[in-house]
Design an enzyme around this catalytic site. Structure first.
Site, PDB file in Angstrom:
ATOM      1  N   GLU A   1       1.698   0.187  -4.922  1.00  0.00           N
ATOM      2  CA  GLU A   1       0.500   1.042  -5.465  1.00  0.00           C
ATOM      3  C   GLU A   1       1.071   2.725  -5.629  1.00  0.00           C
ATOM      4  O   GLU A   1       1.732   3.207  -4.723  1.00  0.00           O
ATOM      5  CB  GLU A   1      -0.569   1.170  -4.184  1.00  0.00           C
ATOM      6  CG  GLU A   1      -1.461   2.443  -4.548  1.00  0.00           C
ATOM      7  CD  GLU A   1      -2.500   2.540  -3.324  1.00  0.00           C
ATOM      8  OE1 GLU A   1      -3.762   2.984  -3.637  1.00  0.00           O
ATOM      9  OE2 GLU A   1      -1.949   2.703  -2.367  1.00  0.00           O
TER      10      GLU A   1
ATOM     11  N   ASP B   1       0.594  -1.191  -0.081  1.00  0.00           N
ATOM     12  CA  ASP B   1      -0.017  -0.052   0.051  1.00  0.00           C
ATOM     13  C   ASP B   1       0.900   1.415  -0.005  1.00  0.00           C
ATOM     14  O   ASP B   1       1.936   1.305   0.601  1.00  0.00           O
ATOM     15  CB  ASP B   1      -1.042   0.015   1.348  1.00  0.00           C
ATOM     16  CG  ASP B   1      -1.800   1.268   1.231  1.00  0.00           C
ATOM     17  OD1 ASP B   1      -2.780   1.302   0.256  1.00  0.00           O
ATOM     18  OD2 ASP B   1      -1.867   2.096   2.266  1.00  0.00           O
TER      19      ASP B   1
END
Length: 646
Positions: free
Chosen positions: A387, A358
């Site tokens: 990400e 993330d």
């Protein structure tokens, strides 16, 4: 692979057991005479023998443990160094686990000056399989992304757990917990596999003991504990094992950038620089909120910008994501080791088939290179996707391993997320056709692949847990949604599809609202009047979309041309865009037609595909056509043709 720096890369694991461990290749040390658990916390909770990196660093947390002297008497295990923290309630032990160390249990003794001692039994485990057998996801996979709290509730008994800060479930509140759990995913693997997916990516299932918003999973309060409202370590492992038995993969969603404000260490931080802006936090701890938080400026380009000021970059990397997510300081070497070891612990514990990291650009980028490098050194066939929420292909390419960056940075990261292509596809199909609008956006978006080191290793998607659902972005146009999905599954990419896309789930009532994007999957709760798993109560359009995706995904599963073939596309003309994938005797032709009226497509332009006179099958209708001078296309939409006969 880039040499690792800044950290002692280390690893460990959990589970203390009285039983002896057996292995075909490992001689087991005898069980300790007395199992003791005097210490409040030791992390990693266990470790393994036979890693390439023979070092591991234990975080030991206990009142006044900083004044104790640790001792280990176990063949092959040596305490190389002992580090005191700023808090007296921590010790960090550097252990060396030699090649001769055997799996087994041993006691760590902590002795005080007054003669008293504490004992903690620790375990080294045998590894279940060789490192090379940890195979990650790649372009042959199709990934199903799930928000666990909103997918299926298989165990209502864990809906409420006494003692946690957020209690109860309320399915009428988009930001409350709804009760979905890990067993809910496991229970419905037949459905996911039948659709044609080969990998499952659940949003985080580690504990978020937060007073609100705990359902999404991105504010961990213990990096080694499964949220009991989702299940247990055993149910998590059961999901991984069930996927493996189907030749499918589990991808774990991890967060290196931040934790939750109620993480256990926030009450007693080990070092003065354990989290970023720690002094500010401690000064305002009694009135901490968004008004006093130093949040990130979110200017992720400062990672690459040769003209970026140091202050801008510092504010981006060190600022908290939001006020209830403390920003972890990976420049602290003990924090760096902690995060790396935690990731490896989960790979080994679950037998993962990949990691999704993330908020990748928000962490210290040198650390992230070390982090990915440490994992890929231990597991050379593994996969990690980061990400990078950017519509700029230059930023997406920067983070991929082997990219020739001017600053010589190498991320060691195999895959990044293709937000740019997501936008190109949506714009291309929503816009009217003109010289610089419409399908040309999709065509030029794919043409940007020249900037990528390995386009087929980039993860592409149309929607996810943070973005408006694709059916909403296409304003409820089913044909456009189908064209987008078929293109996604034909491109040289790793495709990811969000749960519910197959039944046209939407967020029309409040587009972009996170709670609404993560709507309950119908049929996942007892008493649901609509059941997408069985088809009961679905509309004809929803059933049709399920079948459509199932046909393409299951064809894709066995198509070497889509997995690794040459890509050729032809600039859009007259509202038609043609993409081909070619490998050996298999050619797939994907035709996107935006014309509302029937048309006859002249095939002379596509002569270099070498298909003249060949029979091709429509993978949706099974119709056979002969590639001759032209083909008739009756409707707006996608046509997918293959030279494969079965």
């Amino acid at each position: 692979m880039k040499a690792l720096k800044h950290i002692l890369i280390i690893f460990i694991l959990i589970n203390v057991s009285c039983k002896e461990t057996t292995s075909k290749t490992t001689v087991v040390s005898k069980t300790v005479l007395e199992i003791r658990n005097d210490i409040e916390r030791v992390e990693p909770p266990n470790w393994w023998v036979s890693f390439k990196n023979q070092n591991v660093q234990l975080l030991v947390k206990h009142p006044n443990i900083g004044n104790a002297i640790p001792k280990i008497s176990y063949r092959g295990v040596t305490i190389k160094d002992v580090h005191k923290a700023d808090s007296p309630n921590y010790l960090f032990l550097d252990l060396e686990i030699s090649e001769t160390a055997k799996a087994g249990q041993f006691n760590i003794k902590f002795q005080y000056e007054d003669g008293s001692e504490l004992i903690q039994t620790y375990e080294l485990k045998s590894r279940e399989k060789p490192a090379e057998d940890y195979v990650g996801f790649d372009s042959s996979d199709a990934i199903y992304l799930i928000t666990p709290d909103r997918f299926a509730n298989a165990n209502p008994k864990n809906d409420e757990i006494e003692g946690l800060l957020q209690q109860g479930i309320d399915r009428t509140d988009n930001y409350a917990r709804h009760g979905g759990d890990i067993q809910g995913i496991t229970k419905h693997l037949d459905y996911i596999e039948d659709l044609g997916f080969t990998a499952v990516w659940p949003c985080p299932v580690l504990i978020n003991d937060m007073p609100n918003g705990s359902y999404h999973g991105y504010a961990m309060t213990d990096f080694y504990k499964v949220d009991p409202r989702f299940g247990t370590l055993e149910t998590y492992r059961e999901l991984a094992d069930n996927l493996r038995s189907r030749d499918m993969k589990l991808i774990m969603d991890q967060v290196a950038n931040h934790c939750g404000l109620y993480h256990w260490w926030m009450e007693d931080l080990p070092f003065k620089d354990w989290v970023n802006y720690q002094e500010l936090y401690e000064e305002h701890i009694d009135n901490w909120d968004w008004k006093v938080t130093k949040t990130s400026n979110h200017r992720r380009t400062t990672n690459q910008d040769p003209y970026a000021s140091k202050s801008d970059h510092r504010e981006m990397a060190n600022g908290w994501f939001v006020s209830d997510m403390p920003d972890l300081n990976q420049r602290n070497p003990f924090m760096a080791n902690y995060i790396i070891q935690n990731s490896i612990w989960w790979v080994e514990t679950l037998g993962l088939g990949g990691i999704r990291q993330d908020t990748y650009p928000y962490s210290d980028k040198d650390f992230m290179s070390d982090w990915a490098g440490a994992i890929m050194t231990e597991y050379p066939n593994f996969s990690i996707v980061g990400e990078e929420w950017s519509y700029n292909p230059l930023l997406i390419g920067y983070w991929q391993e082997g990219h020739h960056n001017n600053d010589k940075y190498d991320s060691n990261l195999k895959s990044t997320m293709d937000f740019a292509m997501q936008k190109h596809i949506v714009d291309a199909l929503n816009e009217y056709e003109s010289w610089d609008q419409g399908l040309v956006k999709m065509y030029e978006g794919l043409a940007n692949d020249f900037a990528y080191t390995s386009p087929k290793d980039i993860m592409a998607f149309l929607d996810n847990h943070d973005k408006s659902r694709v059916f909403t972005e296409f304003k409820g146009d089913i044909t456009n949604t189908k064209m987008a999905l078929s293109y996604l599954l034909m491109m040289p990419r790793i495709p990811q599809i969000y749960y519910g896309t197959e039944i046209l789930m939407d967020d029309f009532d409040n587009p972009g609202d996170h709670g609404l994007i993560r709507t309950d999957f119908p049929g996942g709760w007892e008493g649901d009047t609509v059941n997408a798993f069985s088809g009961e109560g679905l509309t004809a359009a929803q059933k049709d979309m399920q079948v459509y995706l199932k046909q393409i995904l299951n064809y894709r599963k066995n198509s070497k041309a889509i997995h690794n073939g040459k890509t050729m596309h032809f600039a859009p003309e007259n509202g038609v865009y043609v993409l081909a994938r070619i490998l050996d005797n298999e050619t797939i032709v994907h035709i996107i037609n935006k014309n509302e009226n029937p048309l006859e497509l002249d095939l002379d332009r596509f002569e270099e595909l070498g298909l003249d006179g060949k029979s091709l099958k429509n993978i949706i209708s099974d119709e056979i056509i002969i590639w001759d001078t032209s083909i008739k296309i009756a409707n707006k939409g996608s046509v997918i043709l293959t030279t494969k006969s079965n």
